[in-house]
Structures are given as structure tokens and as C-alpha cells.
Design an enzyme around this catalytic site. Structure first.
Site, mmCIF file in Angstrom:
data_model
loop_
_atom_site.group_PDB
_atom_site.id
_atom_site.type_symbol
_atom_site.label_atom_id
_atom_site.label_comp_id
_atom_site.label_asym_id
_atom_site.label_seq_id
_atom_site.Cartn_x
_atom_site.Cartn_y
_atom_site.Cartn_z
ATOM 1 N N CYS A 134 2.743 -25.126 -9.728
ATOM 2 C CA CYS A 134 2.763 -23.988 -10.650
ATOM 3 C C CYS A 134 3.041 -24.482 -12.063
ATOM 4 C CB CYS A 134 3.819 -22.961 -10.209
ATOM 5 S SG CYS A 134 3.777 -21.437 -11.183
ATOM 6 N N THR B 207 8.569 3.228 -3.610
ATOM 7 C CA THR B 207 7.376 3.991 -3.270
ATOM 8 C C THR B 207 7.176 5.102 -4.284
ATOM 9 O OG1 THR B 207 6.289 5.317 -1.548
ATOM 10 C CG2 THR B 207 8.665 5.534 -1.745
ATOM 11 N N TYR B 208 5.908 5.418 -4.497
ATOM 12 C CA TYR B 208 5.553 6.567 -5.342
ATOM 13 C C TYR B 208 4.833 7.624 -4.504
ATOM 14 C CZ TYR B 208 6.490 2.917 -8.759
ATOM 15 O OH TYR B 208 7.075 1.898 -9.474
ATOM 16 N N ASN B 209 4.858 7.407 -3.165
ATOM 17 C CA ASN B 209 4.227 8.331 -2.208
ATOM 18 C C ASN B 209 2.746 8.519 -2.504
ATOM 19 O OD1 ASN B 209 6.680 8.891 -0.761
ATOM 20 N ND2 ASN B 209 7.303 10.213 -2.448
ATOM 21 N N THR B 210 2.076 7.417 -2.891
ATOM 22 C CA THR B 210 0.639 7.460 -3.143
ATOM 23 C C THR B 210 -0.032 6.300 -2.437
ATOM 24 O OG1 THR B 210 0.868 6.152 -5.167
ATOM 25 C CG2 THR B 210 0.935 8.545 -5.404
#
Length: 773
Positions: free
Chosen positions: A418, A667-670
Site C-alpha cells: 500500500c 444502517t439507513y434502512n435502504t
């Protein structure tokens, strides 16, 4: 001459009446060493000091086993070993499983098969038995005092009436006293037994003391307590009968001792008020300083913004002048922080405010807002947790000096080729005063750092090979030995930068403009500088319809799995283990294409790598003996790793745990174009699949979900980024979840980063635990 008896505490001699019953303590010792209940086991003991709230036995157990948990039977907080306290454990061995207590209705009473040992024929638990006996004892004492005081008052009244039978004054006094007694209403006696934890428990009718025929009034009770020598003063309110308050509220010391206690309490209150005033003044001063710093920060921010706007304007004018002259301008090789993600996606308006505050903090701390920070800024909640952890690792106090921390980061990043991280920490190493000679190669570094090379390469590629012998070799006594605290920080640094290298390659992070190669340009070509999003993402035409169909198939599978979990009774452990072994075997077939060209290590990276041929090797291969599976239930982060790191490297365990929790629960529930979706199942499948390729198994997880939720292209990407990230390509990035947002793909990379770091840490910490034991 009356006999004298010694106090059991101060050993001074007093008359028998001056000593308390049972403990045989004098008045001063009763005040200094009262009888209190242990906070944990609830047994009574003599308090040595006001801060001593637990008995000697519990204090010894706390040192050996730590803070106890509530007992699963009696709920007393005294379970030092296991889930049951020692009292319930011994009773269960002797009398069998517990039964329901007839008083508190809890499953904590033990039947001794002997009616004589029951309390009035009732089967009571230990706490209820103590409470019941305490009520009976106090009642007997009260009756004794009341009967003796009533007899004394009757004798005095008769004697006084004989001496002054014709006195008008005495007749009036007798009349007024009797009238007061008649006016005060009489109540039925009622007890409330106080349980051992301090809560009042309504007593059953059988546990109540039988009512007396003629309960004395409050005035008579007060007179009796004043007349009878040594009588105790009880806090009784007007209009309340003697038997109408809890006996546990009675004090053991005479009334004159109350003044001493009250004086002490007043002094403590005055001292606390003074301390509170001083604290308030300190808080006001600090708030004033914070306000001044905020104002200064806001001014600096406005100045920097104005300077940046001016530089942008100047740059634009220069570019326009060059174009007017007909000069062809070269274009930049990499545009934006990532070569995989369009810059417009990273600097979107929706999160600009949350990102800006984090970017300002990063700039103030390090003097730059790096490309990694820009990409992680798509998830500000995680970036805040990540930044705190990295800041503690590199900039705050710790066992390792600052220049060695950056050198260890260089060693870790070099294992995965890297250049981005190597170049960044080379500059930081020199900035904090590191020896430039060390940068010629690992062979020029001190022997102590070179000894870390073996465990560095194992952690980077095959962490399951770490044993306690590796730890012992580093900690052995000698000139170049490591301390345990130094080694813990070094291990966290190594695993942190191994995982961060995965994120750099997985998200296509471009080099910074001030790094070597980060400012490269190429001549303009007839082709447009920016390819269309459709061709870049590979979702145009028929492939776009296929991508839409992939999203719908994933949604349907998630819904089906959720329904199956509710319907099926449960999978056996044998079936769970079989599914894990199947998934582990199938991971052998998941690998990047063989036609991927091997990276040529640049000289500034190759000099920090020894044994470059050593790389990731599949956990299970045909014809080879596989190492034993790491069962998460035997050594988990929550139960073992967290406490070990927090003990040897303060605050780091808490920050790592917070970082793991944030990314796992983020989470964004999408999902793609769908909203209101529970993504827990999908996040868990990614996390557990990363642990699976590193040989870690969860007994309570059905690995059949991995095959249902993770398509082959996603598995290839996950294994590549987690195991050999230097082979990751933009083609791999664009060919999984083609209809998903870039922020969702970055979330996948964050899960890979943290899951890989936790897996490597678990192997290393298990080896340290085995060495210590």
C-alpha cells in the site's frame, strides 16, 4: 461494687446495662461501628468505616472474581462464580432445586424436609425468613417496653392520686389526659416487613403481630419512653400507633447519640456545599475558555474559507488565460479522492454539514483532510469513531514513542504493497523526529522493531498461525525485549493498518497530491476525460435491467429467510457445523481471476518487506491438514478480547468496541432504490463471511444464509479485499451490486475493514492469553 464488662471493640470496661445486646458494644463504638447490611450478600456486619459497604468475604471475592452478578434464584447481587450465589449453590446441592417462597413468590426457597425448620409452617426463602424473624424480635421488644412502661405509669398514677386525692389541679390533669386518649383514634396494628434489599414487602395476615386489646396512645408512648431508662426513641408521627411503622426503622442508639450524628452530617453538608461552589467556579471558567476557543476556531475557519475561495478564483483565471492562448492542458490521472467513486458522490449536499465538522477536526489535528477521510465521510457516524481510535493510536500517550508507532504502520502497510499508507507515514515519521536512516529499509531499523516482522507477516496473511511461542519470543528478557503493554499497542497498530490497507484498495483511494505520483498528469486525448456513468458502472441497456432484477431477487431472498426463521423450529448443531464446513470449502473456489497481473513492488515499499512470497493461503486446502476451527464461543471479543485490551491498553478497548458496534449496527434502512428495509441479516452475512475465510465459526449462525444473500461476484470482492487487497480492481468493484449506491459499497468496505481487524485481533489476543496462563 458492680461487675464491669469489656467492650468488644475498644476493650474499655462498662456496666452491663451500658453495652448493647449481642455485640456488647459501648455507646461510642455503636456510633463509630454500626451494624449494616452488606451491599452484595445482604448479611449483617460491623462497619469499619463509612465507605465500607461490603463485608470482608465479599471484598475478598471482588478482588478475586470482580463485580458479582445477580443470583438467578434469589436475585441477590452475590454471584461471583457462575450465575448463582454461594448460598443458593450450597442449598441446591444439599436440598435439591429451589421452590417458590410463600412470601415473595420467587423460586429461591429450599425445602429442608423438616417442618420444625419452617417458619410457622411456611416455606420461606432466606431473605424472607430474616425479615420475618426481625419483625417478631422487634415486636417482642416493643411489647416488653410497652408493658413495663404501662405498669410503671399505673403505679405512679395510683401513688400520686393517694397523695393528692382532693386536689382540683390533679383532677383537671387526669381529666385532660383521659380526654386526649379518647380523642386520638385507634388503628389496627399493621406491619410492613422490610426485605433485605431495602424494599418494603407487604406481609401476609399470618405474619402480622396480633393486635393488642388496648393500644396506647402517642402521648402515653412518648411518656413511657421518657420514663423507662435505656428506652429507644422511635420516629413516630402524630396520630400513628406504635405498631403502625416498620420495626427496621428503629435506631439502636439512645436519643442523646442522635445529636452527635446530626452534627457530623451538618459538617459534611457544609463541606459538600463548599466543594460544589468550587466546582461551579471551575465549570464557569472552563465554559468561558471553550467559548473563546470556539470563537477563535470560527474566525480561523472563515479565514481559511476565504483563502481557498481566492485560490480557486486565481486558478480558474490562469486556466482560462492558458485556454485563450490555445495551449493544450494535460489532464489529471485521478480525479477526486477515489478512482472508483465519482467525486460528486463524495461531496454530496445531503451530508455536507456533518462532514464539514469532521473535516475541520481532521484538518486542525493533522493539517490535512486526506482522501481516506473524504471517502469515510459518506458515513459520518463511523468516521467520528474511526478518527478517535486512530488519534489515540498515533497522537496520545502510550507505551510506544511516536516515531516507532509510524514505523510500525509503515511495516504493516508494506505487507500489502500500500504505497498510499507507506508514503503518508514516512512523512509523519520524519515529522516527529524519526531517524531518516531507518527509511532505507527494514534491515536498517533497530533489532527490536525487526523482531516484530515475523508476527507482522503472519497477522497480515495467516493470523491463525499465531501461537503463544511467538508472543513468548517477543517478551523474553533481553536487550531487545518488548513489554506486554508495548506489544499490545504494536498488535493493534499492525491489525489497524492491515485492515486500513484493505479499505484503501477496496475503495480505490487515490494518492494525495503531495505524495510521490499523486500529481501525475497525462496528455489530453481525443476521448472525453470523463467516461459516462453508464459505461463506468456497467449498468446501461440490458445489463441495467439485469442489475434491477438482482436487487429484486436479493429482496425476495431476505424476505424468504426471515419467514423461514419464524417458521422452522431450529437447526441442530451438527447441521450448523456441516453448513459452516461447506461454506469454508466453497470459499476455496472464490478467488480473483488468474489473469490479474501481479503488482510490482516500488522500491520505497519493497525495502520494508522481508519474505515477499509469504501471502494468504486458504484456511482449508485439499490434501493438507487444516488447523482447528476457531470457535467464537470459546474466545470472543465481548467476553475475552475487550477486557484484555482495556486492562493492558486503557481506553483502547472501549474505542475499538465502539467502532465495531457502530459499523455493525450502521444502517439507513435502504437497499438500492428500496427504503424501510431491515438490513441486519445482510450485514451479519458479510461480517460472518469475512470471519469464515479466516477460519472463525459462530455456533449459533446458519451459514446457509451466506449463499442465499451473497452472490458470487460479491464473494469474490469480499475475499479479495480481505485477504489480498492489492489485487482488487475497479472491475470487481463495479460488478457487484450494480444498482446499489456508492455509499452502500463503501459501507461494505467498512464492514470488511472492521471484521478483518477483529478476526486478526482475536487470534493475537488468544495467543497472549495462553501465554499469560
Amino acid at each position: 461494687m458492680a461487675a464491669l464488662y469489656a467492650c468488644t471493640k475498644c476493650h474499655q470496661r462498662f456496666s452491663f446495662e451500658a453495652l448493647s445486646q449481642g455485640q456488647q458494644l459501648c455507646k461510642e463504638c455503636r456510633i463509630a461501628h454500626p451494624i449494616v447490611k452488606c451491599t452484595y450478600c445482604r448479611t449483617e456486619f460491623q462497619q469499619e468505616s463509612k465507605t465500607n459497604t461490603i463485608c470482608k468475604k465479599c471484598a475478598q471475592n471482588v478482588k478475586l472474581y470482580g463485580t458479582p452478578k445477580p443470583c438467578q434464584y434469589c436475585n441477590v447481587i452475590a454471584a461471583f462464580i457462575g450465575n448463582k450465589c454461594q448460598r443458593c449453590t450450597n442449598s441446591e446441592k444439599k436440598y435439591g432445586p429451589p421452590l417458590s417462597c410463600e412470601q415473595c413468590k420467587q423460586q429461591c426457597a429450599f425445602d429442608r424436609k423438616d417442618d420444625r425448620k419452617k417458619v410457622d409452617g411456611k416455606l420461606l426463602c432466606w431473605l424472607c425468613t430474616l425479615s420475618y424473624k426481625r419483625v417478631l424480635q422487634k415486636t417482642k421488644e416493643q411489647r416488653k417496653h410497652l408493658s413495663s412502661s404501662s405498669r410503671t405509669s399505673l403505679q405512679e398514677k395510683e401513688q400520686f392520686s393517694r397523695l393528692s386525692s382532693g386536689s382540683h389541679y390533679n383532677s383537671q390533669k387526669t381529666l385532660s389526659t383521659s380526654s386526649i386518649q379518647n380523642e386520638i383514634p385507634k388503628k389496627k396494628p399493621k406491619f410492613e416487613a422490610i426485605s433485605a434489599n431495602g424494599d418494603s414487602v407487604p406481609s401476609s395476615p399470618e405474619m402480622l403481630c396480633p393486635p393488642t386489646q388496648s393500644a396506647p396512645s402517642v402521648l402515653v408512648q412518648w411518656a413511657a419512653s421518657q420514663q423507662s431508662p435505656g428506652a429507644h426513641h422511635y420516629p413516630v408521627s402524630q396520630g400513628t400507633d406504635v405498631l403502625n411503622f416498620s420495626p427496621d426503622l428503629a435506631l439502636d442508639s439512645p436519643g442523646t447519640d442522635h445529636f452527635v450524628i446530626i452534627a457530623q452530617l451538618k459538617e459534611e453538608v457544609a463541606t459538600l456545599k463548599k466543594m460544589l461552589h468550587q466546582k461551579d467556579q471551575m465549570i464557569l471558567e472552563k465554559e468561558k475558555k471553550i467559548t473563546e476557543l470556539k470563537a477563535d476556531l470560527q474566525y480561523q475557519e472563515s479565514q481559511m474559507r476565504a483563502k481557498m475561495n481566492q485560490m480557486e478564483k486565481t486558478h480558474k483565471e490562469v486556466m482560462e488565460q492558458l485556454q485563450d492562448r490555445g495551449i493544450k492542458l494535460p489532464r489529471q490521472l485521478g480525479r477526486g479522492p477515489s478512482s472508483f467513486i465519482p467525486v460528486e458522490e463524495i461531496l454530496q449536499e445531503g451530508t455536507e454539514r456533518a462532514q464539514r465538522q469532521l473535516f475541520i477536526e481532521a484538518f486542525v489535528s493533522t493539517g490535512r483532510v486526506g482522501n481516506i477521510t473524504m471517502v469515510m465521510g459518506l458515513h459520518p457516524e463511523y468516521l467520528a469513531s474511526f478518527w478517535k481510535t486512530q488519534y489515540l493510536l498515533l497522537h496520545l500517550d502510550g507505551p510506544l514513542p511516536y516515531h516507532k508507532r509510524h514505523y510500525i504502520a509503515i511495516m504493516a502497510a508494506a505487507r500489502h504493497q500500500c504505497s498510499y499508507l507507506v508514503g503518508f507515514h514516512v512523512a509523519e515519521f520524519l515529522k516527529v523526529g524519526g531517524n531518516p536512516g531507518w527509511l532505507q529499509g527494514l534491515h536498517c531499523a533497530p533489532q527490536k522493531l525487526r523482531n516484530l516482522n515475523e508476527i507482522n507477516k503472519i497477522l497480515a496473511h495467516r493470523p491463525w498461525l499465531i501461537t503463544k511461542e511467538h508472543i513468548e519470543a517477543l517478551l523474553k528478557t533481553g536487550e531487545n525485549s518488548w513489554s506486554l503493554a508495548e506489544l499490545i499497542q504494536a498488535l493493534v497498530l499492525l491489525t489497524h493498518y492491515h485492515s486500513l490497507a484493505s479499505f484503501v484498495f477496496g475503495c480505490g483511494i487515490n494518492l494525495e497530491t503531495d505524495q510521490e505520483g499523486g500529481h501525475a498528469f497525462q496528455p489530453p486525448s481525443p476521448r472525453s476525460c470523463d467516461s459516462s456513468p453508464a459505461s463506468e458502472d456497467g449498468v446501461s441497456g440490458s445489463s441495467g435491467r439485469d442489475a434491477m432484477q438482482e436487487v429484486e431477487v436479493l429482496m425476495a431472498r431476505m424476505k424468504l429467510l426471515q419467514e423461514c426463521q419464524l417458521e422452522e423450529e431450529g437447526v441442530t448443531q451438527e447441521e450448523m457445523e456441516t453448513r459452516f464446513e461447506l461454506e469454508k470449502t466453497e470459499s476455496l473456489l472464490v478467488a480473483p481471476s488468474v489473469d490479474i497481473a501481479e503488482h510490482t513492488l516500488p522500491p520505497n515499499v519493497l525495502c520494508f518487506v522481508e519474505d515477499p512470497e509469504f501471502g494468504y493461503k486458504d484456511f482449508t486446502r485439499k490434501g493438507e491438514q487444516a488447523p482447528p476451527t476457531f470457535r467464537a464461543q470459546d474466545y470472543s471479543w465481548e467476553d475475552h478480547g475487550y477486557s484484555l485490551i482495556n486492562r493492558l491498553y486503557p481506553d483502547m478497548g472501549q474505542l475499538l468496541d465502539e467502532k465495531f458496534q457502530v459499523v455493525y449496527n450502521l444502517t439507513y434502512n435502504t437497499i438500492a432504490m428500496h427504503s424501510g428495509v431491515d438490513t441486519t441479516m445482510l450485514r451479519r452475512a458479510i461480517w460472518n463471511y469475512v470471519h469464515c475465510v479466516f477460519g472463525i465459526r459462530y455456533d449459533d449462525y446458519d451459514y446457509g444464509e451466506v449463499n442465499q444473500l451473497l452472490e458470487r461476484s460479491l464473494k469474490v470482492y469480499i475475499k479479495t479485499v480481505a485477504c489480498y487487497p492489492e489485487r482488487a480492481t475497479k472491475r470487481m468493484y463495479t460488478h457487484f451490486w450494480r444498482r446499489f449506491k456508492h455509499s452502500e459499497k463503501v459501507h461494505v468496505n467498512l464492514l470488511l475493514l472492521e471484521a478483518r481487524m477483529q478476526a486478526a485481533l482475536l487470534y493475537a489476543l488468544r495467543a497472549i492469553t495462553r501465554y499469560m496462563t
